[in-house]
Scaffold this active site. Structure first.
Site, mmCIF file in Angstrom:
data_model
loop_
_atom_site.group_PDB
_atom_site.id
_atom_site.type_symbol
_atom_site.label_atom_id
_atom_site.label_comp_id
_atom_site.label_asym_id
_atom_site.label_seq_id
_atom_site.Cartn_x
_atom_site.Cartn_y
_atom_site.Cartn_z
ATOM 1 C CG HIS A 1 -27.548 -31.943 53.431
ATOM 2 N ND1 HIS A 1 -28.483 -32.937 53.255
ATOM 3 C CD2 HIS A 1 -27.487 -31.729 54.775
ATOM 4 C CE1 HIS A 1 -28.979 -33.299 54.430
ATOM 5 N NE2 HIS A 1 -28.383 -32.579 55.369
ATOM 6 C CE LYS B 1 -1.411 -5.598 55.423
ATOM 7 N NZ LYS B 1 -1.274 -5.144 56.787
ATOM 8 C CD GLU C 1 -2.713 -12.759 59.174
ATOM 9 O OE1 GLU C 1 -2.605 -12.268 60.308
ATOM 10 O OE2 GLU C 1 -3.156 -12.123 58.200
HETATM 11 O O1 PA5 Z 1 -3.024 -10.134 62.354
HETATM 12 C C1 PA5 Z 1 -2.467 -9.293 61.686
HETATM 13 O O2 PA5 Z 1 -1.454 -8.692 62.095
HETATM 14 C C2 PA5 Z 1 -3.008 -8.895 60.313
HETATM 15 O O3 PA5 Z 1 -4.051 -9.715 59.913
HETATM 16 C C3 PA5 Z 1 -3.516 -7.460 60.357
HETATM 17 O O4 PA5 Z 1 -4.474 -7.348 61.374
HETATM 18 C C4 PA5 Z 1 -4.126 -7.017 59.021
HETATM 19 O O5 PA5 Z 1 -3.240 -7.233 57.967
HETATM 20 C C5 PA5 Z 1 -4.526 -5.544 59.091
HETATM 21 O O6 PA5 Z 1 -3.417 -4.766 59.388
HETATM 22 P P1 PA5 Z 1 -3.568 -3.333 60.058
HETATM 23 O O7 PA5 Z 1 -4.257 -3.497 61.364
HETATM 24 O O8 PA5 Z 1 -2.168 -2.840 60.202
HETATM 25 O O9 PA5 Z 1 -4.379 -2.490 59.106
#
Ligand code: PA5
Length: 419
Positions: free
Chosen positions: A296, A410, A275
């Site tokens: 394996h 999303k 990310e």
């Molecule tokens: O690292 C990030 O910002 C994302 O992976 C969020 O943690 C994830 O999409 C969940 O979002 P939220 O905490 O707003 O529910």
């Protein structure tokens, strides 16, 4: 506490040195906030800041729940609001896989899992912790309503005192929590989801199992001290530089663990690097392997397949002491190992694998070596990786702290659901 080696690669110290000026410049920019998202760098000072009120609040809530007989916890969240806490719990070997005290939900849309968890906790005394920074992510929201409803059926008059919500101020979830009278703790300002592993939401599972948060924060402080006192020679930056240089020719990084408790850490790393770096057509693909198991299944490909990847082994020096068994008749011819521990056999497997993959297979192999699975070590390690991933993304020229691609999915999902 954490050491890094790139000696099983063709990256010379000269090549590494050629990046030093750039590293220092980027480091200064990061510290001065001269980057794309300066408002999301509070993870840097978090260990040194006044963490006590935030953790005091959580300690008070957990103690109160325990006094009321709460034995199990449902942690609801996804991505960065889930992986830090789960990886830490597993790394510290705190919970039982067969009869867990902490159940993780809201990190998928699996009906079977939701039903299984609700059957499992049906007759238990439990509480719910809902973690979502934005407070509007669909998976945790659905799961939250489902489990709160179950809790309400079990405790019609006082269920609200067993629900804790961690979210940003004024989010949809924050307002819902206020209206329902749930307990609240604020999502720490200036820290993004995947950088939140050392904030209360990441530490709650470990704290519920009796770990003192201070030990974890001490480790994070040490990581800061080591890096800030000497950024040029910092191992986290050396790792970032190595993967940056390797990424010029290779597409994929396989994170590798040799003990089961370290596997969720690899999931956490996949998210942290994926990310933070996967933007603008750039970024290594982070993937994971569990050795020796996957030797394996994937071993053949790793040794002789198309060479588009490198490997990063996370090796923990200390493991539980287990003697290799020996038998009188030695039918399976393993008695020659009888004076060894399983961990030393595992270590030989690791050395043999690196030798085979690098020397014969030409696959670059990086090693991140950790002392043990202690609270202080995980605190150090998380902060170490925060520095490493940030520098790695800055070297690539992308913003480490946003995730526009995740937002896109999303948006599309909610548009499809609203059709
Ligand atoms: O690292 C990030 O910002 C994302 O992976 C969020 O943690 C994830 O999409 C969940 O979002 P939220 O905490 O707003 O529910």
């Amino acid at each position: 506490m954490v050491t890094f080696s790139n000696k099983h690669t063709n990256i010379s110290s000269k090549k590494m040195e050629s990046q030093q000026k750039k590293i220092l410049k980027l480091h200064d920019k990061l510290i001065m906030g001269e980057i794309d998202s300066p408002s999301l760098t509070s993870w840097i000072d978090w260990p040194e800041s006044n963490v006590i009120p935030a953790f005091d609040n959580i300690e008070g809530i957990l103690e109160n729940w325990k006094n009321k007989g709460v034995k199990k916890l449902i942690m609801i969240g996804i991505g960065g609001s889930y992986l830090g806490g789960k990886a830490m719990l597993d790394f510290l070997k705190l919970d039982s896989a067969l009869n867990p005290d902490i159940l993780f939900a809201g990190n998928d849309l699996s009906s079977s899992k939701m039903i299984e968890i609700s059957d499992f906790i049906k007759n238990e005394e439990y509480a719910i912790v809902m973690t979502s920074k934005s407070g509007k992510t669909l998976e945790p929201s659905l799961s939250f309503e489902y489990f709160v409803d179950k809790l309400k059926q079990q405790k019609p008059t006082n269920y609200a005192e067993r629900v804790l919500v961690i979210t940003e101020k004024d989010s949809l979830l924050d307002n819902a929590a206020t209206a329902a009278g749930y307990l609240k703790s604020e999502f720490i300002d200036g820290i993004g989801g995947r950088f939140s592993g050392l904030t209360p939401l990441g530490l709650i599972p470990a704290m519920f199992k009796g770990v003192n948060y201070k030990d974890i924060i001490i480790g994070a402080k040490k990581a800061n001290k080591d890096l800030i006192s000497d950024p040029v020679n910092a191992s986290a930056y050396k790792y970032a530089t190595t993967r940056y240089l390797l990424s010029k020719k290779l597409t994929t990084e396989f994170f590798i663990a040799y003990e089961s408790e370290n596997l969720t850490l690899l999931d956490w790393l996949m998210q942290l690097f994926g990310e933070s770096e996967g933007k603008e057509g750039k970024g290594l693909i982070p993937s994971k392997l569990y050795f020796t198991q996957d030797l394996h299944s994937m071993g053949q490909l790793l040794q002789e397949g198309k060479k588009t990847f490198f490997e990063t082994t996370i090796w923990v020096k200390e493991a539980l002491e287990l003697k290799v068994p020996s038998t009188v008749k030695d039918h399976l011819k393993i008695n020659y190992l009888s004076d060894r521990t399983l961990n030393s056999v595992n270590h030989s497997a690791m050395c043999g694998t690196i030798e085979a993959h690098w020397e014969s297979g030409n696959v670059p192999n990086l090693i991140i070596e950790i002392d043990n699975n202690s609270p202080e070590t995980i605190g150090y390690l998380y902060q170490w990786f925060f520095w490493a991933v940030t520098m790695s993304a800055l070297l690539l020229g992308v913003d480490p702290f946003n995730q526009p691609g995740v937002e896109k999915y999303k948006e599309n999902m909610s548009r499809n659901l609203n059709k």
